[in-house]
Scaffold this active site. Sequence first.
Site, short mmCIF file in Angstrom:
data_model
loop_
_atom_site.label_atom_id
_atom_site.label_comp_id
_atom_site.label_asym_id
_atom_site.label_seq_id
_atom_site.Cartn_x
_atom_site.Cartn_y
_atom_site.Cartn_z
CB SER A 106 23.35 1.82 -38.90
OG SER A 106 22.98 1.69 -40.13
CB THR A 107 23.62 7.33 -39.69
OG1 THR A 107 25.08 6.43 -39.87
CG2 THR A 107 23.68 7.84 -38.47
CD GLU A 108 25.78 4.38 -42.49
OE1 GLU A 108 25.67 3.66 -41.25
OE2 GLU A 108 26.35 5.35 -42.41
CG ASP A 112 23.37 -8.10 -40.13
OD1 ASP A 112 22.17 -7.41 -40.55
OD2 ASP A 112 23.95 -8.43 -41.05
N GLY A 113 20.85 -9.96 -39.36
CA GLY A 113 20.34 -10.90 -40.14
C GLY A 113 18.73 -11.25 -39.82
CG ASN A 114 16.93 -8.90 -36.95
OD1 ASN A 114 17.39 -9.84 -36.46
ND2 ASN A 114 16.72 -7.65 -36.50
NE ARG A 152 17.95 -1.99 -43.36
CZ ARG A 152 18.20 -3.05 -42.71
NH1 ARG A 152 17.24 -3.73 -42.04
NH2 ARG A 152 19.56 -3.38 -42.75
CG HIS A 177 13.36 -5.75 -37.95
ND1 HIS A 177 14.75 -5.90 -38.02
CD2 HIS A 177 13.01 -5.19 -39.11
CE1 HIS A 177 15.10 -5.62 -39.11
NE2 HIS A 177 13.99 -5.03 -39.90
NE ARG A 217 28.39 -5.56 -44.48
CZ ARG A 217 28.02 -6.33 -45.38
NH1 ARG A 217 28.74 -7.21 -46.17
NH2 ARG A 217 26.93 -6.70 -45.50
CD1 TRP A 249 15.95 -16.87 -38.40
CD2 TRP A 249 14.20 -15.51 -38.23
NE1 TRP A 249 14.84 -17.37 -37.36
CE2 TRP A 249 13.97 -16.81 -37.66
CE3 TRP A 249 13.02 -14.47 -38.37
CZ2 TRP A 249 12.68 -16.89 -36.96
CZ3 TRP A 249 11.78 -14.70 -37.69
CH2 TRP A 249 11.63 -16.03 -36.79
CG LEU A 260 24.19 -4.72 -18.94
CD1 LEU A 260 25.56 -5.38 -19.39
CD2 LEU A 260 23.06 -5.61 -19.65
C1 IPE Z 1 19.57 -6.19 -38.39
O1 IPE Z 1 18.91 -7.14 -39.31
C2 IPE Z 1 18.52 -5.15 -37.93
C3 IPE Z 1 18.73 -3.85 -38.50
C4 IPE Z 1 19.72 -3.52 -39.28
C5 IPE Z 1 17.65 -2.72 -38.20
P1 IPE Z 1 18.83 -6.49 -40.96
O2 IPE Z 1 17.59 -6.08 -40.93
O3 IPE Z 1 20.25 -5.88 -41.58
O4 IPE Z 1 18.75 -8.01 -41.50
P2 IPE Z 1 19.51 -8.35 -42.91
O5 IPE Z 1 21.01 -8.07 -42.62
O6 IPE Z 1 18.44 -7.89 -44.13
O7 IPE Z 1 19.30 -10.11 -42.96
C1 IPE Z 2 24.40 -3.11 -39.21
O1 IPE Z 2 23.56 -3.88 -40.04
C2 IPE Z 2 23.28 -2.22 -38.59
C3 IPE Z 2 22.49 -2.81 -37.45
C4 IPE Z 2 22.57 -4.16 -37.13
C5 IPE Z 2 21.68 -2.07 -36.87
P1 IPE Z 2 23.00 -3.64 -41.62
O2 IPE Z 2 22.51 -4.96 -42.06
O3 IPE Z 2 22.69 -2.22 -41.58
O4 IPE Z 2 24.78 -3.58 -42.34
P2 IPE Z 2 25.03 -3.86 -43.66
O5 IPE Z 2 24.19 -2.83 -44.39
O6 IPE Z 2 24.75 -5.22 -44.30
O7 IPE Z 2 26.54 -3.41 -43.71
MG MG Z 3 21.74 -6.55 -42.05
#
Ligand code: IPE
Ligand code: IPE
Ligand code: MG
Length: 616
Positions: free
Chosen positions: A433-435, A388-390, A439, A405, A560, A393, A497
């Site tokens: 994720s399914t959620e 997470d955090g792409n 986006r 990404h 989380r 960043w 792996l």
């Molecule tokens: C995680 O990075 C990658 C995916 C969920 C696909 P995010 O795109 O969620 O990056 P933030 O959380 O918005 O920084």
């Molecule tokens: C979780 O990240 C899913 C992935 C890293 C692919 P999200 O950025 O979607 O999670 P939330 O929305 O912050 O919980």
């Molecule tokens: Mg995220």
Amino acid sequence: MRSPAVPAPGVYRRSGIHGAALRRGYEACRRATRATGEIEYAVSLLLPPPLRTATWALYGAVRAVDDLSDAAGPAGEADPGRAARLEAWISAFDTDLREGRGSDPVRRALIHTMLTWNLPPGFLHTLFEELRQDADGRQFATWQEWRHYNSLINTPLVLRASSLLLRATGLSTEPEAIAAGVPDVAVACQTAVEAVYLTDALVDLSDDLGRGHVPLPQEALDEAGVRRADLLARRTTPAFEELVRRLADRARTWLDRTPPPPALHPAVGVALGAYTDLYRLRLKAAAAAPAALLHRRPALPRGARLRLLLPARAKAALAWGLFPFPVRPGPPEPAPTTTPEGPGRAEGAHLPASGPRPAVAPTPHPSGARPPRLPGEATPRHVAIVMDGNGRWATARGLPRTDGHRRGAEALVDVVHGALEIGLEYLTVYAFSTENWKRPAAELQALMYEIPQIVRHLVDENLDVRVRWAGARSRLPADVVEQLLRFERLTRDRTGLTLTMCVNYGGRAEITAAAATLAREAAAGKADPGAVSEHAFAQYLYVPELPDVDLLLRTGGDHRTSNFLPWQATYAELLFLDTPWPEADRRDLWDAMGQYARRTRRYGSVPRVVAQAAAP
Ligand code: IPE
Ligand code: IPE
Ligand code: MG
């Protein structure tokens, strides 16, 4: 002209189909095509052997699945046995496709054709989904619904068949690409599909009524003053006969409006011409005796059929002689002495002739960092990462989120190298994720491109990595599903792996899907409800062999788990890092594994007392 009852073995030999079991599969598909698709079968005989056998496999297999799913009994009641059979067929198809084999003759031929021609499985999955819904007996209220159904089910099938025909011209373009670039082609294709399926709705009316289905939109019946009850009771009325004539006219106009596709191999042009002419003949036969449609399917008049097909055969043979079929499907299968029916033979079409290459060693980190030595018993076997955090960043640097990404993908490649260096057995990463479907479209598009690309990169690097995919099919673009399944197949013999890519993954969805399959099997008498254990249940998860997660790591600063691996990670050690994923590398993985080694895992027991201090 009579259709040959048994094709000369040369047809299979010239199609690169050698094994006896595989031939039996193609034979079953050929028979299904001949029995249910008079026109399709006649036209297949105008094609050269590799295209002919592929047509049989596609058409015959779809008919076989369709037969299973015609789930309404004579009284229009759903037949749960049929729905369960359909489900079992689809789930066996998925497993077989993953493994590149076929556990029944029809699936064997279908999978062989898909692998040989590299056809994306997405269109079949759309079809399966619709067949599932059909299990309750499909009814169309309006023409719009009928059109939508065609565009979901029939158009993709026709496009796949067209893609095979295009290859006969030496074009490697997919018909979807042509249709996307030339809107007229897309409209023409849709019109042709509708003409064909409206014709079939008329000629198959008697069979459909037998199953309690009326394949025409209610809107059409209402406008014409035809009562559904009369149709189901097979009572003809002047209004019905008028409706048939009008619909036949409409289908004929649609057929006439379809221009021949451009730039075809002349023989393919002959075959398509024969196909539309045979449909015109079929329409004529239907309109000539509307009342009879309620009782039987009209046969093509023999004389007219022959007058049409004999010259077409001669012309096609001449054209194939002048311009031979330019494409050879995949290389012939290995000699049938080695595992004649064993799994994975069809995949030979895609592996280099010399077999899989030996894996290459991971490359060291540019900093020269080496993995720490961890005490054996304290080393995690399975690490799972929420990458997470792409987005944040990238935003913090004034860049589009998609750049985050892309950098995130590079981080994953480095972490995989590090996982191999330290000898980790299982790495599972949350990629989508399914959620995440919430986006913006542009970000989704970038992710759907980026994710298979990273995996392709890792597979191309030829590391000792076995790829697995955990996630749901629904909503994923067909080509993404296709690529993930292909990477699984290509790496299934790797022993280093296991990298599980969670793509369109949701923990609750995974558990729900497992429960649904188990419930269906129990209802069909194939699973014993009394024998459901945690172990037995886990066999229904996306990747059954995945062990419990030892260490769950999340980058990006949030604390989380976001619906990640709820079943597998119930006892995982959790570790949250502030580092955004694009800045992470293998050293973060090694550090995390080091921290894990220092933790005490109790699994509900009491802490082990190492030494009792003596009382003073
Ligand atoms: C995680 O990075 C990658 C995916 C969920 C696909 P995010 O795109 O969620 O990056 P933030 O959380 O918005 O920084
Ligand atoms: C979780 O990240 C899913 C992935 C890293 C692919 P999200 O950025 O979607 O999670 P939330 O929305 O912050 O919980
Ligand atoms: Mg995220």
